[in-house]
Design an enzyme around this catalytic site. Structure first.
Site, short mmCIF file in Angstrom:
data_model
loop_
_atom_site.label_atom_id
_atom_site.label_comp_id
_atom_site.label_asym_id
_atom_site.label_seq_id
_atom_site.Cartn_x
_atom_site.Cartn_y
_atom_site.Cartn_z
CE1 TYR A 185 -12.36 -17.07 -21.04
CE2 TYR A 185 -13.25 -17.33 -23.26
CZ TYR A 185 -13.42 -17.37 -21.89
OH TYR A 185 -14.60 -17.75 -21.35
CG ASP B 89 -12.86 -13.58 -18.33
OD1 ASP B 89 -12.25 -13.66 -17.23
OD2 ASP B 89 -14.10 -13.56 -18.40
CD GLU C 232 -16.27 -20.01 -23.32
OE1 GLU C 232 -16.05 -18.78 -23.30
OE2 GLU C 232 -16.60 -20.65 -22.30
N GLY D 146 -21.49 -7.78 -33.96
CA GLY D 146 -20.20 -7.09 -34.03
C GLY D 146 -19.01 -8.01 -34.11
CE1 TYR D 147 -14.49 -5.29 -32.19
CE2 TYR D 147 -14.59 -6.62 -30.23
CZ TYR D 147 -14.26 -5.45 -30.86
OH TYR D 147 -13.69 -4.43 -30.15
#
Length: 362
Positions: A116, A134, A33, A77-78
């Site tokens: 989420y 989502d 997740e 990323g992130y």
DNA sequence: AATTCGGGGCA
DNA sequence: TGCCCAGAATT
């Protein structure tokens, strides 16, 4: 048949075959997740296997260094996801005896776990009736109910969340959630949805009205800023191997805690000597009469992020043999091999690859 | 409520 | 190019 039974019947016949669905271990659900937040499954799949291979359980992840976790995350990323993943692994190992809390409220307290992910874990791993909301679920329900208001507004988000939590099958909440997401990803797609084969097509308001392609409506427009980065590949030879200088990004900015080449950011494209002498590393080189002026510019990339357009210029600055002074703080001399193992922005990883042969031939 | 955090794929 | 992706944290 009602909404939920039609959805679950469709899911049982059409579900995607995904590796994290082979297990109900909270650790594996959680890992998948976090990786999949704002990330397509095709992109996240390799990372899921890589992480599980290197960190087979939460203790292994907790025992790792943040550098190792960021290195494995390179390119996804992130990066706050990776930092929070690592932080929470330690939190659970130390404070929760290695076991995840089994309810939505407590899961929500953990870093990197929002509404989420808490709902996903609660439902899939612990069989609790919390609906995951989502991008997929939002799109499916906005179309199904014919919601033409902007789905990124809090009021509408809450409506969708309430609707999902009424529809959810309390006996099979995890299956319901995954079915909604699969439907959104494979049938109720953003561009041209495949309404003809959708199990809900008879009663879908958007479908009946023929407005499925204009839903969901969103208002937010992202404004981008442009930034100019000048990276310096400073390298020397210590009689035995080549060394290059790295800089760790420690500010609250993009790529936090990743490694890069020494950087000067400028307001526009030009790089002046005036700016260079304000940089701790470049100033030292200039004082030592080492030529560092932009004749060494070897590469230029444009790099687009969600909120920024980057122009990155790279300069190749060979230094005299055995010249590798110590710099304070975030700067360190490393071998090419060591640099390869550090987590880097994809921009830097792509650039340094050009110099692989140069560094590997001593 | 608005902004910021990556990178890739696709029309 | 613009949009989207199994969102979360910060401002």
């Amino acid at each position: 048949m009602n909404f939920t039974s039609r959805l679950l019947k469709w899911y049982n016949e059409n579900k995607r075959d995904l590796p994290w669905r082979e297990s109900r271990e909270p650790y594996k659900i959680w890992l998948s997740e976090i990786i999949l937040q704002q990330t397509r499954i095709v992109q996240g799949l390799a990372y899921y296997h890589r992480f599980l291979d290197k960190f087979p359980d939460i203790q292994a992840l907790a025992d790792a260094s943040e550098d190792d976790v960021l290195s494995l995350w390179q390119g996804l990323g992130y990066y706050s996801r990776a930092r929070n993943l690592h932080y929470t692994a330690r939190e659970i190992a130390e404070r929760y005896g290695g076991k995840f809390p089994d309810n939505y409220k407590d899961l929500l307290e953990l870093k990197g776990i929002g509404p989420y992910t808490a709902a996903a874990l609660a439902s899939i791993a612990f069989n609790k009736p919390h609906a995951t909301i989502d991008g997929n679920v939002t799109r499916v329900l906005a179309r199904y109910f014919g919601i033409t208001d902007p789905v990124n507004e809090t009021k509408i988000k809450n409506q969708i969340s309430e609707a999902a939590n009424e529809l959810i099958d309390p006996q099979l909440p995890g299956m319901f959630n995954q079915a909604m997401m699969d439907l959104g990803a494979t049938i109720c797609k953003p561009g041209k949805p495949s309404c003809n084969i959708c199990p809900l097509n008879n009663e879908c308001v958007a479908r009946v009205k023929g407005i499925e392609e204009i839903i969901p409506v969103k208002t937010s427009k992202v404004k981008q800023r442009e930034r100019f980065f000048h990276f310096f590949l400073l390298h020397t030879h210590n009689g035995n191997e080549r060394l290059l200088l790295t800089e760790k990004r420690e500010q609250n900015d993009i790529w936090k805690n990743l490694y890069q080449l020494p950087l000067i950011e400028t307001p526009g494209v030009e790089l002046t000597k005036k700016v260079m002498i304000q940089h701790p590393v470049l100033d030292r080189l200039i004082s030592d009469n080492i030529p560092v002026i932009p004749e060494g510019r070897v590469q230029h990339y444009s790099h687009v992020l969600t909120h920024q357009r980057l122009q990155a210029f790279f300069y190749n600055i060979p230094l005299p043999s055995d010249y590798y002074p110590n710099f304070d703080g975030a700067y360190n001399w490393v071998t090419f091999g060591a640099f390869q193992k550090l987590g880097k922005p994809i921009l830097i990883a792509r650039f340094i690859e050009i110099f692989r042969d140069f560094f590997e031939n001593k």
